[in-house]
Design an enzyme around this catalytic site. Structure first.
Site, mmCIF file in Angstrom:
data_model
loop_
_atom_site.group_PDB
_atom_site.id
_atom_site.type_symbol
_atom_site.label_atom_id
_atom_site.label_comp_id
_atom_site.label_asym_id
_atom_site.label_seq_id
_atom_site.Cartn_x
_atom_site.Cartn_y
_atom_site.Cartn_z
ATOM 1 N N SER A 64 -25.855 -34.282 -29.108
ATOM 2 C CA SER A 64 -24.397 -34.296 -29.149
ATOM 3 C C SER A 64 -23.744 -34.517 -27.791
ATOM 4 O O SER A 64 -22.609 -34.947 -27.724
ATOM 5 C CB SER A 64 -23.887 -32.994 -29.756
ATOM 6 O OG SER A 64 -24.413 -31.886 -29.059
ATOM 7 N N HIS B 134 -24.699 -35.050 -36.035
ATOM 8 C CA HIS B 134 -23.932 -36.180 -35.506
ATOM 9 C C HIS B 134 -24.393 -37.522 -36.076
ATOM 10 O O HIS B 134 -23.910 -38.572 -35.641
ATOM 11 C CB HIS B 134 -24.003 -36.214 -33.980
ATOM 12 C CG HIS B 134 -23.124 -35.202 -33.325
ATOM 13 N ND1 HIS B 134 -21.777 -35.413 -33.112
ATOM 14 C CD2 HIS B 134 -23.384 -33.955 -32.862
ATOM 15 C CE1 HIS B 134 -21.254 -34.351 -32.530
ATOM 16 N NE2 HIS B 134 -22.205 -33.449 -32.366
ATOM 17 N N LYS C 129 -18.229 -32.696 -39.311
ATOM 18 C CA LYS C 129 -18.041 -33.792 -38.349
ATOM 19 C C LYS C 129 -17.532 -35.025 -39.092
ATOM 20 O O LYS C 129 -16.369 -35.072 -39.440
ATOM 21 C CB LYS C 129 -19.322 -33.989 -37.565
ATOM 22 C CG LYS C 129 -19.503 -32.790 -36.629
ATOM 23 C CD LYS C 129 -20.711 -32.795 -35.766
ATOM 24 C CE LYS C 129 -20.606 -31.623 -34.799
ATOM 25 N NZ LYS C 129 -21.822 -30.837 -34.708
#
Ligand SMILES: *Cc1c(COP(=O)(O)O)cnc(C)c1O
Length: 395
Positions: free
Chosen positions: A182, A210, A241
Site C-alpha cells: 500500500s 489494494h 477501498k
C-alpha cells in the site's frame, strides 16, 4: 505525583518534534474527486476510493432501499442472530466474482486478517511474512502465537532459504503477503510464491486489499491478474477501498470458509456488517460485473499522472499500480510538501515512519476513476510549483 498517563504528553510532543505526528483533517463533503476540507475545496488525492464508488448513486440507492426493507443494524454476531439474507447473498456474489468456491465477510479487512491467521496457524506453526506486510497481517500473526519469520520484501530467493532453514521444525507453514503493497504500489511476486508454497507444502495467503477492484479482469484482484485460480489458498480482501464501502472478505475453498465460520474470532465475537454496507457492496459488484469502464479509467488516469510526474523529475519509487508515492526522504520535508500542496488546493497526505521506513517519507498520491484529465493537470501543476519551491525539483 504526576498522573499515570502524563507520559503521553511527552510522547506526543516528541512525535510533533520529529515531524511524525498525524494531523487529522475533517471532510465536510461526500467522498469524490473534490472535497471540502476545513472549509476549503481541494482535489482529493488521499482516499482509497479508487473507482469513485463511495458516493455513487447506485450504491447510495441500494443502501437506502435495503434500509427500508431490513433496517440498519444486524443486531448480533453472525452466529447468534446476525446473519441476514443480504449477508448470504453478498458472500455468494463475492465468491462468484472472485471465481472461488466460497467467501465469508467480516466487518473490515483488518478484522478479516485478525480472524483468519490465528484460525489457520498456532503455537506449533511458522509464518513466513513479507517484511512490508500491512499492520493487520502483522497483528494477525502475533495473535496466532505462531513463530513469525519476516522475509526481505518480495525476495523469493531469501524466502526459500528461510523456509529451508526453519520449515521442517514446525507443524504447518504459512506464507503471507500483501498483494499490492500500500505504501509503494508494487505487486507481490505471487506466481513464484505459489511455486515455493507448492514445493515446500506451505499454505499461501494473499491480502489483496489494494488489488480488489483494481487488478485482474474487471477488478477481480491479484489472483485473477496472475491467473492463479485454485492455487492461492486464502485470499483476503476489503470492500473499504475500491468497493467504496466498508467490510472485509476471505475467498477460497468451501472448507476454509466453513472453518472460519467456526473459528474466526471477529466473526464469532463481533457483530456483522451493517445493512447499508452490505447492500452497497452488492451494488458495487453489480457495477464491476456490468462494465470495466471504471477500472479502465482508473488505470488510464494512473498511467497519465505517473508519466507526467516522472517527466518533471519526481521519484515515483517502485509503483506498478495506481498507488503513486512521491519519494521525498525526510518526514518534515514530506509534511511541509503536503501542507503547501493543500494551500495550492491539493489534498495529498505525507506518510512517514512508522508507516514507512525512516528516511523514506513520501507523499502518497491516490489517483482515481473519479478524476478528470483537468483534475490531474491541476494537481501536476501544483506538485511542480511546490517541488521547485522546496528544492525537490532542481533546474
Ligand atoms: C487497508 C488495508 C487493510 C484494512 O482494510 P479495512 O477494510 O480498511 O480494515 C488490510 N490489509 C491491507 C493490505 C490494507 O491495505
Amino acid at each position: 505525583m504526576s498522573h499515570p498517563l502524563s507520559w503521553i504528553d511527552e510522547e506526543l510532543a516528541a512525535l510533533k518534534e520529529a515531524g511524525l505526528y498525524t494531523y487529522i483533517r475533517t471532510i465536510e463533503s461526500p467522498q469524490g474527486a473534490w472535497l471540502t476540507v476545513d472549509g476549503k475545496r481541494v482535489l482529493n488525492f488521499c482516499s482509497n476510493n479508487y473507482l469513485g464508488l463511495a458516493n455513487h448513486p447506485r450504491l447510495v440507492e441500494a443502501a437506502r432501499k435495503a434500509m427500508e426493507q431490513y433496517g440498519v443494524g444486524p443486531g448480533a454476531v453472525r452466529t447468534i442472530a446476525g446473519t441476514m439474507t443480504l449477508h448470504v447473498e453478498l458472500e455468494r456474489r463475492l465468491a462468484e466474482f472472485k471465481g472461488v468456491e466460497a467467501a465469508i465477510t467480516f466487518q473490515s479487512g483488518f478484522a478479516a486478517n485478525l480472524a483468519t491467521i490465528p484460525a489457520i496457524v498456532g503455537r506449533e506453526d511458522v509464518i513466513f511474512s513479507d517484511q512490508l506486510n500491512h499492520a493487520s497481517i502483522i497483528d494477525g500473526c502475533r495473535l496466532s502465537r505462531a513463530t513469525i519469520v519476516a522475509y526481505p520484501h518480495n525476495d523469493v530467493d531469501a524466502l526459500e532459504d528461510l523456509i529451508k532453514e526453519h520449515g521442517s521444525k514446525y507443524r504447518r507453514k504459512l506464507i503471507v503477503t500483501d498483494g499490492v503493497f500500500s505504501m509503494d504500489g508494487d505487486i507481490a511476486p505471487l506466481p513464484r510464491l505459489a511455486e515455493l508454497a507448492k514445493r515446500y507444502g506451505c499454505i499461501l495467503m494473499v491480502d489483496d486489499a489494494h488489488g480488489e477492484g483494481v487488478l485482474g479482469r474487471g477488478g477481480r484482484g491479484i489472483v485473477d491478474h496472475f491467473d492463479l485460480h485454485g492455487v492461492v489458498d486464502i485470499e483476503v480482501g476489503t470492500m473499504s477501498k475500491a468497493f467504496g464501502v466498508m467490510g472485509g472478505v476471505v475467498a477460497g475453498s468451501r472448507r476454509l470458509v466453513e472453518w472460519l465460520r467456526q473459528r474466526g474470532r471477529p466473526f464469532l465475537f463481533s457483530s456483522a456488517m451493517t445493512v447499508p454496507d452490505v447492500a452497497a457492496c452488492l451494488a458495487a459488484i453489480d457495477l464491476l460485473e456490468e462494465s470495466t469502464e471504471l477500472v479502465d479509467r482508473l488505470w488510464d488516469n494512473a498511467r497519465y499522472f505517473k508519466a507526467k510526474m516522472q517527466e518533471l523529475g519526481f521519484d515515483t519509487g517502485q509503483s506498478e499500480t495506481p498507488i503513486t508515492p512521491i519519494m521525498l526522504g525526510e518526514a518534515p520535508l514530506a509534511q511541509e510538501f503536503s501542507r503547501r500542496l493543500f494551500e495550492e488546493g491539493v489534498f495529498a497526505m505525507a506518510i512517514g515512519y512508522p508507516t514507512v521506513p525512516k528516511g523514506a517519507a513520501r507523499i502518497r498520491v491516490m489517483p482515481s476513476a473519479a478524476h478528470t484529465r483537468e483534475d490531474l493537470d491541476f494537481a501536476i501543476r501544483a506538485f511542480e510549483k511546490v517541488g521547485r519551491e522546496l528544492g525537490v525539483l532542481v533546474a
